[in-house]
Design an enzyme around this catalytic site. Structure first.
Site, mmCIF file in Angstrom:
data_model
loop_
_atom_site.group_PDB
_atom_site.id
_atom_site.type_symbol
_atom_site.label_atom_id
_atom_site.label_comp_id
_atom_site.label_asym_id
_atom_site.label_seq_id
_atom_site.Cartn_x
_atom_site.Cartn_y
_atom_site.Cartn_z
ATOM 1 C CE LYS A 7 40.942 33.375 34.249
ATOM 2 N NZ LYS A 7 40.846 33.911 35.598
ATOM 3 C CG ASN A 35 43.244 34.804 49.186
ATOM 4 O OD1 ASN A 35 44.370 35.274 49.243
ATOM 5 N ND2 ASN A 35 42.326 35.250 48.321
HETATM 6 O O1 C5P Z 1 40.607 31.410 37.110
HETATM 7 P P1 C5P Z 1 41.706 31.544 38.088
HETATM 8 O O2 C5P Z 1 41.278 32.206 39.375
HETATM 9 O O3 C5P Z 1 42.506 30.341 38.347
HETATM 10 O O4 C5P Z 1 42.711 32.544 37.328
HETATM 11 C C1 C5P Z 1 43.832 33.056 37.920
HETATM 12 C C2 C5P Z 1 44.233 34.338 37.230
HETATM 13 O O5 C5P Z 1 43.094 35.171 37.038
HETATM 14 C C3 C5P Z 1 45.176 35.146 38.083
HETATM 15 O O6 C5P Z 1 46.010 35.876 37.191
HETATM 16 C C4 C5P Z 1 44.247 36.045 38.879
HETATM 17 O O7 C5P Z 1 44.910 37.240 39.311
HETATM 18 C C5 C5P Z 1 43.154 36.341 37.868
HETATM 19 N N1 C5P Z 1 41.817 36.513 38.461
HETATM 20 C C6 C5P Z 1 41.182 37.730 38.402
HETATM 21 N N2 C5P Z 1 39.936 37.884 38.901
HETATM 22 C C7 C5P Z 1 39.287 36.846 39.463
HETATM 23 C C8 C5P Z 1 39.914 35.589 39.533
HETATM 24 C C9 C5P Z 1 41.173 35.454 39.024
HETATM 25 O O8 C5P Z 1 41.802 38.686 37.910
HETATM 26 N N3 C5P Z 1 38.078 37.012 39.937
#
Ligand code: C5P
Length: 410
Positions: free
Chosen positions: A346, A212
């Site tokens: 989370k 990305n």
């Molecule tokens: O669930 P979402 O992707 O929106 O959450 C964003 C947060 O979770 C960010 O802090 C991102 O760095 C973390 N994240 C993560 N591992 C993932 C997806 C998101 O640590 N696989």
């Protein structure tokens, strides 16, 4: 941060003096006021006119200069400075400073100022290794001066070893970090902070990957801000990030989400704070092709089977429940509800959310604007951080973290 410092740059005699011209320019570009004083030896290597043109200010070379005394004499210069940087510092000037000499403008101002003095030695490797030089530097440290260690490598004289003046970009960053640390409350002193940054890459085959547009700017800005607040910082960075690693920060480079998770699980064992700014790919290939996938004659479409990646932030929070965990969320609508849901799901202490429907902030931009939501147990609900540079937002986020560190009694 407070205003940037008035830097009095003392240039002494050595071939590395040419690097100080670039340093002066970089410091000015960063927003500092810079004035230059030079020893007679320095003037043999580079002219005062060079520094005058770069700084737009008269350059000071004489201790007893009638015209200078009418304007900025040595006492005025000593008072004007927030920081004195001696770069390059020759063995001769180092010896004079260690002995308390006041036989030229540079040594006299260094005695007359109450500003901190940063010394960046540069000399031949044999001179650098000389016990007398090392003993003088030890004395200077004991007197409260700060020494920027020279780099190792090929020297102008052809020798190879320690004694090179660091490159101007590096020096500039170290000087600004040194100043910032003195200005900013050391609210994270003694804490270890792990920060994920940038994008992950998920291979499809040996030559292709899914990723990305995340540039890592927010994570890197936070790494600098946490360092300035006194923390030991470990940056777990995606390998596509092209930013310079902030001075003093330990960087570990990773590719896939799985690698990022393994690295975080390992380094978080000794961490107090975990900040997840990385844009982790939600999905990876169910199986990575061992050979390059070939298109076949007449083929009009292709289907890739993807499976879910681990949620690094959620995994770290359940593996290390005592960590203070900070998440980020980029949303295009209903930001508050989505952010609060992630905060709870989370099990975070704090989440910073930005509305990426505004294209002037977020991915790749130097600016950001965020709203921070805290876990209910902290009492405070949310803080708005209006649009500002990512560096400024990072400082404000560190203040939010410091506030809840106290409440979490880490
Ligand atoms: O669930 P979402 O992707 O929106 O959450 C964003 C947060 O979770 C960010 O802090 C991102 O760095 C973390 N994240 C993560 N591992 C993932 C997806 C998101 O640590 N696989």
């Amino acid at each position: 941060m407070n205003r940037l410092p008035n830097i009095l740059l003392a240039v002494t005699g050595g071939i590395a003096a040419y690097k100080s011209a670039v340093l002066a320019r970089l410091l000015i570009k960063s927003g500092c006021q810079v004035r230059v004083m030079m020893t007679a030896g320095a003037c043999e290597f580079i002219t005062p006119l060079t520094f005058q043109a770069l700084t737009g200010q008269a350059v000071h070379t004489e201790l007893l200069d009638e015209t200078a005394e009418l304007g900025m004499g040595h006492i005025e210069l000593a008072k004007w400075a927030d920081l004195v940087v001696v770069a390059p510092a020759s063995a001769n000037t180092i010896a004079k400073l260690a002995g308390g000499f006041a036989d030229n403008l540079v040594t006299t101002v260094c005695l007359a100022t109450d500003a901190p003095i940063l010394i960046a030695p540069a000399m031949n490797q044999q001179m650098w290794a000389n016990v007398i030089v090392q003993d003088n530097l030890k004395k200077l440290r004991q007197f409260g001066h700060h020494v920027i260690s020279p780099d190792s490598g090929e020297q102008a004289c052809g020798d190879v070893g320690a004694g090179r003046l660091p490159e101007p970009e590096d020096l500039c960053e170290r000087i600004l970090a040194f100043y910032a640390r003195r200005q900013i409350p050391q609210s994270l002193l003694g804490k270890t902070v792990v920060i994920t940054a940038g994008s992950t890459i998920e291979p499809i085959d040996p030559v292709r990957f899914l990723s990305n547009h995340s540039t890592g700017k927010m994570g890197y800005a936070l790494a600098s801000a946490c360092r300035d607040a006194g923390a030991d910082v470990i940056l777990v960075s995606g390998k596509r990030v092209v930013l310079q690693t902030p001075y003093g920060v330990k960087k570990m480079t990773v590719g896939t989400a799985d690698e990022m998770l393994q690295t975080c699980l390992s380094v978080c064992q000794r961490a107090d704070v975990f900040i997840a700014t990385a844009a982790v790919a939600d999905f990876k290939m169910a199986s990575v092709a061992t050979h390059k996938i070939k298109k076949t004659q007449g083929q009009e479409s292709m289907t890739l089977e993807l499976v879910k990646n681990p949620d690094i932030l959620a995994t770290i929070c359940s593996a290390y429940p005592n960590l203070l965990a900070v998440g980020f969320a980029a949303e295009t609508q209903d930001t508050e509800n989505y952010a609060k849901a992630k905060l709870a799901a989370k099990r975070l202490d704090m989440i910073a959310v930005n509305d990426v429907s505004d294209q002037s902030i977020g991915f790749g931009s130097d600016d950001n604007a965020m709203t921070v939501f805290f876990a209910e147990r902290y009492g405070e609900l949310s803080v708005d951080l209006p649009k500002a540079s990512k560096a400024n937002i990072a400082e404000q986020l560190v203040r939010c973290i410091a506030k809840i560190i106290d409440k979490k009694s880490l």
